[in-house]
Design a protein around this motif. Sequence first.
Motif, PDB file in Angstrom:
ATOM      1  N   PRO A  55       0.811  -1.226   0.000  1.00 48.60           N
ATOM      2  CA  PRO A  55       0.000   0.000   0.000  1.00 48.60           C
ATOM      3  C   PRO A  55       0.842   1.272   0.000  1.00 48.60           C
ATOM      4  CG  PRO A  55       0.009  -1.006   2.174  1.00 48.60           C
ATOM      5  CD  PRO A  55       0.695  -1.971   1.263  1.00 48.60           C
ATOM      6  N   ASP A  56       0.228   2.331  -0.458  1.00 46.17           N
ATOM      7  CA  ASP A  56       0.833   3.660  -0.452  1.00 46.17           C
ATOM      8  C   ASP A  56      -0.242   4.641   0.015  1.00 46.17           C
ATOM      9  OD1 ASP A  56       2.431   5.845  -0.815  1.00 46.17           O
ATOM     10  OD2 ASP A  56       2.446   5.763  -3.009  1.00 46.17           O
ATOM     11  N   PRO A  57      -0.083   5.231   1.227  1.00 48.41           N
ATOM     12  CA  PRO A  57       1.107   5.242   2.080  1.00 48.41           C
ATOM     13  C   PRO A  57       1.271   3.957   2.883  1.00 48.41           C
ATOM     14  CG  PRO A  57      -0.639   6.485   3.117  1.00 48.41           C
ATOM     15  CD  PRO A  57      -1.153   6.102   1.756  1.00 48.41           C
ATOM     16  N   ARG A  58       2.415   3.879   3.585  1.00 47.65           N
ATOM     17  CA  ARG A  58       2.759   2.725   4.409  1.00 47.65           C
ATOM     18  C   ARG A  58       2.883   3.176   5.860  1.00 47.65           C
ATOM     19  NH1 ARG A  58       4.746  -2.047   2.073  1.00 47.65           N
ATOM     20  NH2 ARG A  58       5.059  -3.621   3.683  1.00 47.65           N
ATOM     21  N   ALA A  59       2.431   2.348   6.791  1.00 49.96           N
ATOM     22  CA  ALA A  59       2.471   2.708   8.210  1.00 49.96           C
ATOM     23  C   ALA A  59       3.719   2.134   8.869  1.00 49.96           C
ATOM     24  CB  ALA A  59       1.228   2.200   8.923  1.00 49.96           C
ATOM     25  N   ILE A  60       4.380   2.955   9.675  1.00 47.21           N
ATOM     26  CA  ILE A  60       5.586   2.533  10.386  1.00 47.21           C
ATOM     27  C   ILE A  60       5.588   3.129  11.791  1.00 47.21           C
ATOM     28  CG2 ILE A  60       6.936   2.401   8.244  1.00 47.21           C
ATOM     29  CD1 ILE A  60       8.341   5.018   9.186  1.00 47.21           C
ATOM     30  N   PHE A  61       6.400   2.550  12.658  1.00 44.45           N
ATOM     31  CA  PHE A  61       6.749   3.180  13.928  1.00 44.45           C
ATOM     32  C   PHE A  61       8.175   3.701  13.809  1.00 44.45           C
ATOM     33  CE2 PHE A  61       3.351   0.479  15.686  1.00 44.45           C
ATOM     34  CZ  PHE A  61       2.718   1.385  16.534  1.00 44.45           C
ATOM     35  N   GLU A  62       8.403   4.908  14.287  1.00 40.93           N
ATOM     36  CA  GLU A  62       9.750   5.479  14.311  1.00 40.93           C
ATOM     37  C   GLU A  62      10.466   4.957  15.552  1.00 40.93           C
ATOM     38  OE1 GLU A  62      11.135   7.033  11.996  1.00 40.93           O
ATOM     39  OE2 GLU A  62       9.866   8.536  11.031  1.00 40.93           O
ATOM     40  N   LEU A  63      11.279   3.935  15.386  1.00 44.23           N
ATOM     41  CA  LEU A  63      11.939   3.317  16.534  1.00 44.23           C
ATOM     42  C   LEU A  63      12.814   4.304  17.295  1.00 44.23           C
ATOM     43  CD1 LEU A  63      13.004  -0.159  15.081  1.00 44.23           C
ATOM     44  CD2 LEU A  63      11.281   0.271  16.838  1.00 44.23           C
ATOM     45  N   ALA A  64      13.514   5.155  16.575  1.00 47.18           N
ATOM     46  CA  ALA A  64      14.486   6.043  17.220  1.00 47.18           C
ATOM     47  C   ALA A  64      13.831   7.054  18.146  1.00 47.18           C
ATOM     48  CB  ALA A  64      15.316   6.763  16.160  1.00 47.18           C
ATOM     49  N   ILE A 196       2.946   6.246  12.253  1.00 44.39           N
ATOM     50  CA  ILE A 196       2.742   7.296  11.262  1.00 44.39           C
ATOM     51  C   ILE A 196       2.703   6.673   9.870  1.00 44.39           C
ATOM     52  CG2 ILE A 196       3.901   9.026  12.680  1.00 44.39           C
ATOM     53  CD1 ILE A 196       6.326   8.725  10.742  1.00 44.39           C
ATOM     54  N   GLU A 197       2.258   7.460   8.903  1.00 48.62           N
ATOM     55  CA  GLU A 197       2.267   7.019   7.514  1.00 48.62           C
ATOM     56  C   GLU A 197       3.359   7.754   6.744  1.00 48.62           C
ATOM     57  OE1 GLU A 197      -2.210   5.603   6.377  1.00 48.62           O
ATOM     58  OE2 GLU A 197      -1.833   7.767   6.353  1.00 48.62           O
ATOM     59  N   VAL A 198       4.030   7.016   5.857  1.00 47.64           N
ATOM     60  CA  VAL A 198       5.009   7.615   4.952  1.00 47.64           C
ATOM     61  C   VAL A 198       4.682   7.155   3.540  1.00 47.64           C
ATOM     62  CG1 VAL A 198       6.833   7.751   6.690  1.00 47.64           C
ATOM     63  CG2 VAL A 198       6.652   5.701   5.262  1.00 47.64           C
ATOM     64  N   ARG A 199       5.112   7.918   2.565  1.00 44.69           N
ATOM     65  CA  ARG A 199       4.910   7.506   1.184  1.00 44.69           C
ATOM     66  C   ARG A 199       5.657   6.204   0.919  1.00 44.69           C
ATOM     67  NH1 ARG A 199       0.541   9.483  -0.381  1.00 44.69           N
ATOM     68  NH2 ARG A 199       1.115   8.558  -2.380  1.00 44.69           N
ATOM     69  N   ARG A 200       5.125   5.417   0.004  1.00 45.29           N
ATOM     70  CA  ARG A 200       5.766   4.134  -0.287  1.00 45.29           C
ATOM     71  C   ARG A 200       7.203   4.323  -0.766  1.00 45.29           C
ATOM     72  NH1 ARG A 200       2.240   0.783  -3.991  1.00 45.29           N
ATOM     73  NH2 ARG A 200       2.971   2.245  -5.571  1.00 45.29           N
ATOM     74  N   SER A 201       7.456   5.353  -1.533  1.00 43.92           N
ATOM     75  CA  SER A 201       8.815   5.596  -2.010  1.00 43.92           C
ATOM     76  C   SER A 201       9.777   5.819  -0.844  1.00 43.92           C
ATOM     77  CB  SER A 201       8.841   6.798  -2.954  1.00 43.92           C
ATOM     78  OG  SER A 201       8.311   7.950  -2.313  1.00 43.92           O
TER      79      SER A 201
END
Length: 231
Positions: A55-64, A196-201
């Motif tokens: 999918p676009d966008p893609r969901a991630i957790f910012e580990l840092a 959060i969501e980020v663009r697939r690119s």
Amino acid sequence: MTILRSDHLQFPDVSCTNKEGLLAIGGDLSVRRLLLAYRSGIFPWTDEPLTWWSPDPRAIFELATFRPHRRLADKIKKKEFILTIDKDFEGVIRNCARRAPGRETTWISPQFIQAYTELYKAGYAHSVEAWQNDELVAGVYGIAINGFFAGESMFYRVTDASKVALVFLFDYLRSRNFELFDTQVLSPLTARLGAIEVRRSEYLRRLERALASRTSFYPEPGPPAAPAIET
């Protein structure tokens, strides 16, 4: 729509998805295909038919930068649970597959359980368990490849126990210098936790960097069922 053959280990480019993020149908859930999928920014979601998504966008957790909110941080400080790693992978994935209030259907079919158990035996799938009074009360599992972790699912029987397990996993991955935690599609729960969501690119750039990392889930290569880590 691309139809995959079981005897042909290949995916189309992720730019070929439809607007919902569906890329292909078919293929199989072999260890080789699953690893190729995750390394390519693709994941399976259903098995009747077997579908592959990016999918676009893609969901991630910012580990840092992740920090638990105050109420969850207070819960963690109470140390109500014993937390372990890879002590009961099968118990975690089978509990994740069970129907529960608010989750009347599940994509984790017997075929998925078998496939991800094979990934666990191969050393790529891992679980975190939360225990209370010697009972498994929550857990989370996912896939680790170099500095990349894909969170697949979690369950709980005691309020907030799965969130505590997830934060424990984040802390552990940071200690191993992981760079990317993929949660695939943003949900109300993961959004509340800080995903959060980020663009697939952008996701693919981060994925490439994480896969190039020389870290690993455990400090030294070892058997898939590594010793439990308790806190």
